[in-house]
Design a protein around this motif. Structure first.
Motif, mmCIF file in Angstrom:
data_model
loop_
_atom_site.group_PDB
_atom_site.id
_atom_site.type_symbol
_atom_site.label_atom_id
_atom_site.label_comp_id
_atom_site.label_asym_id
_atom_site.label_seq_id
_atom_site.Cartn_x
_atom_site.Cartn_y
_atom_site.Cartn_z
ATOM 1 N N CYS A 45 0.849 -1.189 0.000
ATOM 2 C CA CYS A 45 0.000 0.000 0.000
ATOM 3 C C CYS A 45 0.887 1.243 0.000
ATOM 4 C CB CYS A 45 -0.912 0.002 1.224
ATOM 5 S SG CYS A 45 -1.783 -1.570 1.485
ATOM 6 N N LEU A 46 0.265 2.406 -0.101
ATOM 7 C CA LEU A 46 1.028 3.652 -0.097
ATOM 8 C C LEU A 46 0.286 4.691 0.723
ATOM 9 C CD1 LEU A 46 3.491 5.235 -1.199
ATOM 10 C CD2 LEU A 46 2.062 5.924 -3.140
ATOM 11 N N LEU A 47 1.007 5.291 1.676
ATOM 12 C CA LEU A 47 0.467 6.395 2.467
ATOM 13 C C LEU A 47 0.919 7.704 1.837
ATOM 14 C CD1 LEU A 47 -0.904 7.598 5.011
ATOM 15 C CD2 LEU A 47 1.289 7.321 6.183
ATOM 16 N N HIS A 53 -4.481 16.057 3.972
ATOM 17 C CA HIS A 53 -5.056 14.722 3.863
ATOM 18 C C HIS A 53 -3.992 13.679 4.179
ATOM 19 C CE1 HIS A 53 -8.937 15.755 1.859
ATOM 20 N NE2 HIS A 53 -8.241 16.788 1.401
ATOM 21 N N LYS A 54 -4.422 12.615 4.819
ATOM 22 C CA LYS A 54 -3.583 11.432 5.032
ATOM 23 C C LYS A 54 -4.309 10.279 4.339
ATOM 24 C CE LYS A 54 -1.488 13.075 9.332
ATOM 25 N NZ LYS A 54 -2.015 14.445 9.215
ATOM 26 N N ILE A 55 -3.798 9.917 3.177
ATOM 27 C CA ILE A 55 -4.480 8.997 2.275
ATOM 28 C C ILE A 55 -3.764 7.655 2.260
ATOM 29 C CG2 ILE A 55 -5.312 8.671 -0.093
ATOM 30 C CD1 ILE A 55 -4.509 11.829 -0.342
ATOM 31 N N VAL A 56 -4.498 6.588 2.484
ATOM 32 C CA VAL A 56 -3.958 5.244 2.303
ATOM 33 C C VAL A 56 -4.506 4.686 0.990
ATOM 34 C CG1 VAL A 56 -4.001 2.863 3.138
ATOM 35 C CG2 VAL A 56 -3.591 4.732 4.738
ATOM 36 N N ASP A 94 -5.727 8.295 12.368
ATOM 37 C CA ASP A 94 -5.125 9.452 11.694
ATOM 38 C C ASP A 94 -5.538 9.567 10.231
ATOM 39 O OD1 ASP A 94 -3.654 10.173 13.968
ATOM 40 O OD2 ASP A 94 -1.935 8.940 13.386
ATOM 41 N N ILE A 95 -5.947 8.464 9.640
ATOM 42 C CA ILE A 95 -6.159 8.414 8.195
ATOM 43 C C ILE A 95 -7.470 9.113 7.819
ATOM 44 C CG2 ILE A 95 -6.389 6.896 6.202
ATOM 45 C CD1 ILE A 95 -3.601 6.958 7.651
ATOM 46 N N SER A 96 -7.370 10.068 6.896
ATOM 47 C CA SER A 96 -8.550 10.838 6.484
ATOM 48 C C SER A 96 -9.247 10.238 5.270
ATOM 49 C CB SER A 96 -8.151 12.284 6.170
ATOM 50 O OG SER A 96 -7.257 12.329 5.058
ATOM 51 N N ASP A 97 -8.478 9.491 4.446
ATOM 52 C CA ASP A 97 -9.032 8.976 3.198
ATOM 53 C C ASP A 97 -8.417 7.621 2.873
ATOM 54 O OD1 ASP A 97 -10.517 11.502 1.880
ATOM 55 O OD2 ASP A 97 -8.665 12.176 2.832
#
Length: 278
Positions: A45-47, A53-56, A94-97
């Motif tokens: 995966c990629l953060l 935004h903190k997108i995974v 913490d992840i927003s998206d």
């Protein structure tokens, strides 16, 4: 902007499925397999931390499946995603998206976890993103692809109210552009992430491994191989001309690479770690 590889574990696939009509005598020189013809793959995966935004990107498979199913698919871990995030200083809160390139089981079912027999969202504060075309396709699909869509989990994600459907290509977040590719499965969204120095492309199943870079090296999983060739040709023309960096979700041996166009077609140019460029 920060880009951080996040592991969701490993799995495997049959070499014939990964390379389609390409004979083993050729693909085995480019990508190894074991005595059972299984090729080692990963769930990388990629953060993407933009500040706002903190997108995974992608979530792996999760802990929903019987042990026999996991063994048959070579899945090594169903808890690696949260561990890898924590090791990099992030919690699931913490992840927003959460961004799904598409909705096949190995790309999205890790966004939900089984807690004492009941489903829960892994990222309770996150909005989840899928293309509308892929969501609608997952409901009708076809007998060949149907097993890749795990309906109960997808419906739970939808019914949570957290899922948003993307209809058009373009910038989804600042410097985070999405484009649609339909050959592997209708509505696969590929992210192009623009930093000050480079453009990184999360290849998902458009190009699963570096060995799949040549135009004709197409997986048997792809629903429309002719469309894949057309999409790959346009895609590789751009990434080679602009020296964009490919970030591989499934290549066990290579994290990032660039591509060159030669008289013999598109070829691997250089391999490296994401950390070497950031």
């Amino acid at each position: 902007m920060k880009l951080i590889p996040i592991s969701a574990g490993d799995f495997h696939a049959d070499g014939g499925a990964l390379f389609g009509v390409i004979p083993k005598v050729l693909w085995s020189k480019m990508y190894p397999s074991n005595e059972n013809n299984f090729t080692q793959l990963t769930l990388r995966c990629l953060l993407v931390d933009t500040g706002g935004h903190k997108i995974v990107i992608e979530t792996g498979v999760g802990n929903h499946y019987p042990e026999k199913y996991l063994q048959n698919n070579g899945v090594t871990s169903v808890t690696e995603l949260e561990k890898s995030l924590a090791e990099n200083g992030y919690s699931t809160e913490d992840i927003s998206d959460v961004f799904f390139t598409h909705l096949h089981w190995d790309h999205c079912t890790g966004a939900v976890k089984n807690v004492h027999g009941k489903p829960e969202l892994v990222f309770p504060n996150a909005t989840m993103w899928s293309s509308k075309k892929q969501w609608e396709h997952s409901k009708i699909s076809n007998p060949r692809e149907k097993a890749a869509f795990h309906t109960d989990i997808l419906n739970f994600i939808h019914d949570s109210g957290k899922l948003k459907l993307v209809e058009n290509e373009g910038e989804l977040f600042p410097d985070f552009e999405v484009r649609m590719f339909d050959g592997h499965t209708p509505g696969q969204m590929i992210p192009f992430i623009h930093t000050k120095k480079e453009t990184f492309v999360y290849t998902s199943d458009l190009i699963p491994t570096t060995a799949n870079i040549p135009l004709l090296w197409i997986a048997a999983y792809d629903l429309d191989p002719v469309m894949v060739m057309k999409e790959k040709a346009i895609f590789l023309e751009e990434v080679a001309a602009k020296n964009q960096v490919l970030f591989f979700e499934h290549d066990y041996y290579t994290e990032c690479a660039t591509v060159a166009k030669t008289e013999k077609g598109f070829v691997l140019k250089e391999k490296f770690k994401l950390a070497d460029l950031i």
